[in-house]
Each structure stands twice: as C-alpha cells, then as structure tokens.
Design an enzyme around this catalytic site. Structure first.
Site, PDB file in Angstrom:
ATOM      1  N   ARG A 167       0.863  -1.188   0.000  1.00 13.27           N
ATOM      2  CA  ARG A 167       0.000   0.000   0.000  1.00 13.27           C
ATOM      3  C   ARG A 167       0.898   1.236   0.000  1.00 13.27           C
ATOM      4  O   ARG A 167       1.906   1.284   0.701  1.00 13.27           O
ATOM      5  CB  ARG A 167      -0.889  -0.023   1.236  1.00 13.27           C
ATOM      6  CG  ARG A 167      -1.930   1.085   1.274  1.00 13.27           C
ATOM      7  CD  ARG A 167      -2.807   0.938   2.506  1.00 13.27           C
ATOM      8  NE  ARG A 167      -3.535  -0.310   2.503  1.00 13.27           N
ATOM      9  CZ  ARG A 167      -3.907  -0.979   3.606  1.00 13.27           C
ATOM     10  NH1 ARG A 167      -3.588  -0.526   4.785  1.00 13.27           N
ATOM     11  NH2 ARG A 167      -4.569  -2.109   3.511  1.00 13.27           N
ATOM     12  N   ARG A 209      -2.196   0.055  17.983  1.00 11.76           N
ATOM     13  CA  ARG A 209      -2.865  -0.535  16.820  1.00 11.76           C
ATOM     14  C   ARG A 209      -2.819   0.495  15.704  1.00 11.76           C
ATOM     15  O   ARG A 209      -2.281   1.591  15.861  1.00 11.76           O
ATOM     16  CB  ARG A 209      -4.322  -0.876  17.216  1.00 11.76           C
ATOM     17  CG  ARG A 209      -5.034  -1.928  16.384  1.00 11.76           C
ATOM     18  CD  ARG A 209      -4.453  -3.305  16.521  1.00 11.76           C
ATOM     19  NE  ARG A 209      -5.313  -4.299  15.900  1.00 11.76           N
ATOM     20  CZ  ARG A 209      -5.319  -4.573  14.587  1.00 11.76           C
ATOM     21  NH1 ARG A 209      -4.522  -3.911  13.773  1.00 11.76           N
ATOM     22  NH2 ARG A 209      -6.123  -5.507  14.097  1.00 11.76           N
ATOM     23  N   LYS A 210      -3.423   0.154  14.565  1.00 20.33           N
ATOM     24  CA  LYS A 210      -3.490   1.106  13.452  1.00 20.33           C
ATOM     25  C   LYS A 210      -4.134   2.412  13.902  1.00 20.33           C
ATOM     26  O   LYS A 210      -4.943   2.430  14.847  1.00 20.33           O
ATOM     27  CB  LYS A 210      -4.261   0.500  12.294  1.00 20.33           C
ATOM     28  CG  LYS A 210      -5.724   0.271  12.588  1.00 20.33           C
ATOM     29  CD  LYS A 210      -6.492  -0.231  11.375  1.00 20.33           C
ATOM     30  CE  LYS A 210      -6.373  -1.718  11.180  1.00 20.33           C
ATOM     31  NZ  LYS A 210      -7.330  -2.254  10.195  1.00 20.33           N
ATOM     32  N   GLY A 225     -15.794  -8.656   1.850  1.00 19.86           N
ATOM     33  CA  GLY A 225     -15.619 -10.095   1.695  1.00 19.86           C
ATOM     34  C   GLY A 225     -15.536 -10.849   3.001  1.00 19.86           C
ATOM     35  O   GLY A 225     -15.454 -12.069   3.020  1.00 19.86           O
ATOM     36  N   CYS A 256     -12.838  -3.488   5.033  1.00 20.13           N
ATOM     37  CA  CYS A 256     -12.073  -2.735   4.030  1.00 20.13           C
ATOM     38  C   CYS A 256     -13.009  -2.117   2.983  1.00 20.13           C
ATOM     39  O   CYS A 256     -12.689  -1.096   2.398  1.00 20.13           O
ATOM     40  CB  CYS A 256     -11.041  -3.639   3.381  1.00 20.13           C
ATOM     41  SG  CYS A 256      -9.917  -4.356   4.591  1.00 20.13           S
ATOM     42  N   GLY A 257     -14.150  -2.731   2.755  1.00 23.21           N
ATOM     43  CA  GLY A 257     -15.117  -2.171   1.802  1.00 23.21           C
ATOM     44  C   GLY A 257     -16.107  -1.223   2.470  1.00 23.21           C
ATOM     45  O   GLY A 257     -17.033  -0.753   1.816  1.00 23.21           O
TER      46      GLY A 257
END
Lengths: 70, 539
Positions: free
Chosen positions: B72, B181-182, B436, B441-442
């Site tokens: 990314r 974390r992120k 998914g 992520c979507g």
C-alpha cells in the site's frame, strides 16, 4: 490453518454456530457437519450451512457467540 | 524511540504476545532489514519479520507463505502528480502484473510483489516523494483528506499544508512508531464531510468560532471512530482548533493513544475502545493536561455528506474545472494510470487526485480543454458520467488477494451494479458497498446497502452468498446500517437488491435518500419486503 465460524439452521429453525479449525474452506464445512452429528443424539437435518468468518489460527483467537442460549 | 519508559512499558506482564515483540524492536527497523536481506529471498525473513512488514506498508498476499505481497502506498489527501503516477504505473507494470487499486482511504495498492523487488520499489518511490512506509502497521497511516483541497468551492480553508505538516511530522517518527494498533487521521474543511470524519481515529472537520469579535475558521475534533468487526462512530470533543494548532492537537491525541491505549488484546486496542471507556469529557481532560487549554466548541460547519463522489465536470473556486472520473470498484491497470498522467499533463496542471470512493479526478482543467479531455478514449471506461449504480459502488479486495476474505467481491460488485443499471430506473444515487469478510475494508457499514460475504454449502457445492445491511450514512445523520435476515446467493443478489430499491421508490417521500427512507419506515418494513422477495425467488 484457520479458525472458522460456521452458521447452520436446522429444520426446526434452530440456529447452530460451529467454531472449527481447518486448513481449507471446503474441509471446514465437512468438519463442522461431523461436529454437529457428534453433538446430537439424533443428528438434526440442516436447511442451510454457511461459512461466515475465518481467522488465522493463533493462541487467543476466538469468536464470541452473542445470543447463545446457556 | 527515546530511553524514557512509557506507561505501558512499566508493567509488561499483561501485554499481548505481539506487544512483547514490539518492545524488542522498532517496527520501522524492518525497512532497512528488507533492504539488507531481500536479495536472499522470502526465506530470509522470520515470522516476526513478516509481521513487521506492515510497517513498510506490505502484507502477505493470499495464499500466505508463498512469498507474494500486497503493498500500500500513502497518498496524503489523495493528491499526487503525473510524475508520481508514472512511477506507480511502472512499478505495477514491472512487478505487479499491472494491477493498481485505489483504496477507500485514497491510497494505492499493488499486488503480486516479491521480496527481491522491494528495495527497488522503495527507491523508485522515494525518488518522487512517495512512501509505502507506515501505510500499514501500528502507526499513523496515510492521512485522509479532501481530494478537492485548494480548489474546492465548498471548503472553508485549503487543508493541503496541514495534511503535509502532519504527514511530515508523523512519517518515520519513532516517537509514534509503536502505537497499540493502526491509527487513522482525517483532515477536511469541506462542508460535505469529504474526509469521512466519523470513521477515523482522529478527524478534523470544518468549524468557525467568533473569538475576540472576529470569526475564526478552524476545526472541530472527533476521536475514536473506526469500522472493522466492532464499528464505532467518532465522538466530538468540546474543542475548537485554529489551523496553526492542528499539529499540536494531533500530537496530543496520538500521545494519549500511544501511552494509554490498550495493549493486552489486539482486537481491543484501537483508539475507539479507549474513547468508548473514557468518554469524550475524560478524553478532553487528558488532552488538556498534555497540550494546555484550548477554545471550546464553535459552530459546526458540516452540512451534509457527499460520500466522496465527484464524478462529472465541476467548477473549482478559481474558475478552472475538475473532472471526476469513475474507476469501477477502484481497479485499473498500469497503462490506464500512465494515460491518466498524460491527460493530467495535457489538459490539467499535471496533478491527479484519488477519492475515498475509490475514484479519481483530474483537477485544474481550463474551460477550453474540457471538451478535448472528455473526448479522450480512456474516458469511455473511466467515464465522468457513470450510470447510477456502478457510479456508487465500493468493494474491498476480496478473496482474489486477501487471506481472510471469504468470497470474491470486486467482479461481483461490478456485475451487480451493471445488472441494476440495466434493470432498475433510479434518479437518486444508492451507494452499495461489499465486504468479503466481517472486517471492513469495503466500509460496508456506511453504505445505503452493504453486502457482507459468506460461503454457503449447497447440493452443487460451495457458493458465494451475501447478507444485506441497509440504511448507513455518515455526516450529520451518521449511523451504521442494520442487518436484514436472509442470506442471498450471489447470483440472486442483484434482482433482490433491485426489488428492495423498487420498494424504496414506492415508499420514499420527495427528496428522500435511501438511508433516510429506511430510517423513517423502519428496518421491519424492509424485512417484510425482503421476506416476500426471498419467498418469491425461492432463495
């Protein structure tokens, strides 16, 4: 290896959640169905069975099953 | 990192296993290690090394263990140049089978990369000021912003310099290279919430306040938003921030996360969990301890949410034009990216902008160049005038590349949107997102209609199926969508959605968007309709 969460519904409209370790999606279904057969005196007939989540198999990985009847 | 003992280092007994590893090595060290060892191939890296690849912006691609990677690339506020675009295209062509994705955070993703190629990719990107570093991992990720910053008739101020200031400060800053974390930051001064503020860990949104008799343009601050399997909307702090104070506030909030964020369980470590426990008041009190007193809330200037969509030709505030292009589900190839760079040079000022709706736009196009740009062959596919459904479709990567995705998503989303465009007439956009897996992520939760994949066993083998969630939005009426009961096979999902949209058309009042109708009539009404649909189609 993955830790899978599989949801199933019986003919009596009862929901069952199976958490199973498997190396593939396909085998996860097979292991889950075997686990269900072993769990019940009379194996329930399933109207549907779905794989809804998988996680890498590591220490501490788990699923919290909400609304479970205890 | 300095020698100072951080709060979480005082008692390490309860730290998660990966936190223990993070104490022993700085995640950013992996960048040099990749440079040193990559020539020896995938096998040269330990399991721990591979866990830290994320700090370099790299994940193992499906199937894990075979040495193929996703990378990314940070594109702060989505703004990049034609030179950078050509570099990205060349990397995709040389190493990534030509596949290029735009993500829901305005970043670029490659697939199929191999260990030996990584140093050359780092070098090529560094030469043009691009970085994959900290695009993943427990660090401040790329900063999401207004893709129209600087040219936007609907922004209070140009936020490009602020994004650049934060980007420069946090990138490769070892004071913040070990967060729990992120950590996702958003800055936008657009009044239609182009930064998707409520789903970021830290967000700055447009605000004004009269101070000493003068109206000051600045920001309000939101903390603790995030999706994933446990979505939370960010909470607003009682704070007004002048533009020159943005860095101070960002540093303060990030310090709180670093020092007080949870480190015992990785699934309970995002800032949202700390904010949920503390509440906005306690969080602000701690922030004030760190950065000193600030002005209290001013007037919130966000008036709506455009969901990050900019397709079409539009006037900029300086009289030039921007041309927003559809990039179906965010995927294109190296040749198309090269061609976009040429179009930006020929008709614009050589810049491009990525949107968090996975689309792109070409800014700074003079009136006399608009028609010539619209006549370019590339715009037949990357159209500025998409049909309703494909023009508002978002998809995660899906099981093509992702180890945790259960179903394929991108091709499915395109086929569903195309079917709806062929079969359903609609004058109002309905945003459809697909995930998914339960991770997000979507961004399934913020969609009008969100699809979440599951794999169903049938007499004919395993088939992809989807749960439907309806009524999500961000902005002033932000709320996550809610699940309808009834899992729908992939090959039936388009007509089922089409039928629900017919119900929306029958039920809506004038001017009402899909999510507004869902909330007015209630989930149950849509559930009853779905039950009828499923019984009719025999699902």
């Amino acid at each position: 290896m993955f830790l899978y969460k599989i949801e199933a519904t019986t003919e009596e409209n009862k929901s069952i959640v199976v958490v199973v370790i498997s190396e593939s999606d396909e085998k996860a279904f097979s292991y889950a169905e075997t686990a269900i057969r072993r769990e019940f005196l009379v194996a329930p007939k399933l109207t549907d069975i779905s794989l809804v989540e998988k996680k890498y198999l590591e220490k501490g990985k788990a699923y919290v099953i909400e609304n479970a009847v205890v | 990192m300095s020698e100072q003992v951080r709060p979480w280092e005082a008692d390490t007994s309860k730290l998660s296993k990966f936190e223990q590893v993070k104490l022993e090595r700085d995640g950013l060290d992996i960048i040099q290690k990749i440079r040193d060892l990559s020539a020896q191939g995938y096998e040269a890296f330990s399991e721990d090394d591979l866990s830290f690849f994320k700090w370099a912006g790299i994940y193992e691609q499906k199937p894990k263990g075979e040495g193929k990677f996703m990378m990314r690339v940070r594109i702060p506020s989505g703004i990049f140049s034609s030179e950078q675009a050509r570099t990205l295209a060349a990397i995709a062509r040389d190493y990534g089978r030509s596949v290029v994705d735009i993500t829901t955070r305005q970043a670029v993703q490659f697939h199929w990369l191999e260990t030996e190629q990584l140093p050359d990719i780092f070098d090529r990107m560094e030469k043009v000021g691009l970085f994959s570093y900290q695009a993943c991992g427990d660090v401040p990720r790329t900063i999401v912003g207004n893709p129209l910053a600087g040219i936007d008739p609907n922004e209070l101020i140009d936020t490009r310099a602020l994004v650049e200031e934060l980007e420069t400060y946090f990138l490769l800053n070892r004071e913040f290279s070990n967060l729990p974390r992120k950590y996702k930051v958003s800055i936008s001064s657009n009044i239609y919430n182009t930064g998707h503020a409520e789903i970021n860990d830290l967000a700055f949104t447009p605000a004004t306040k009269v101070i000493d008799g003068e109206e000051v343009i600045g920001f309000h601050v939101w903390v603790g938003g995030g999706l994933s399997a446990k979505p939370y909307l960010a909470q607003r702090l009682d704070l007004f921030v002048r533009p020159e104070e943005v860095l101070k506030v960002a540093e303060g909030v990030t310090t709180i996360f670093r020092d007080f964020g949870y480190r015992e369980k990785r699934h309970h470590a995002r800032l949202k969990f700390l904010v949920a426990d503390w509440g906005a008041e306690k969080f602000l009190a701690k922030l004030t301890e760190i950065i000193g007193p600030m002005e209290s809330l001013g007037t919130d200037r966000t008036v709506g949410w455009n969901a990050g969509y900019f397709t079409g030709v539009h006037k900029q505030k300086d009289g030039l034009n921007y041309v927003g292009l559809l990039l179906p589900v965010g995927r294109f190839d190296a040749d198309e990216l090269d061609e976009l760079a040429r179009l930006a040079d020929t008709y614009g000022d050589g810049s491009l902008r990525a949107c968090n709706s996975q689309n792109l736009l070409i800014p700074n196009v003079a009136d006399e160049n608009v028609e010539k740009l619209l006549a370019e062959p590339l715009l037949a596919r990357l159209t500025p005038n998409p049909r309703t459904f494909i023009g508002h479709a978002v998809s995660c990567t899906g099981n093509e590349y992702c180890n945790l995705a259960i179903v394929e998503t991108k091709e499915r989303m395109v086929s569903v949107a195309n079917w709806l465009d062929e079969n359903v007439e609609l004058d109002t956009p309905v945003r459809i997102h697909v995930n998914g897996c339960p991770n997000s992520c979507g961004q399934r939760q913020i969609a009008d209609i969100g699809l979440q994949g599951a794999l169903v066993k049938t007499e004919n083998g395993m088939i992809d199926a989807f749960d439907l969630h309806i009524g999500g939005s961000l902005g002033p009426d932000a709320a996550f969508n809610q699940k309808l009961k009834g899992r729908v096979p992939g090959d039936r999902i388009a007509p089922v959605i089409g039928n629900l949209i017919e119900y929306y058309k029958e039920t809506r009042v004038e001017g009402e968007k899909f999510h507004q109708t869902v909330r007015r009539v209630g989930l149950e009404a849509f559930q009853e309709r779905l039950n009828v649909i499923l019984a009719t189609v025999g699902v």
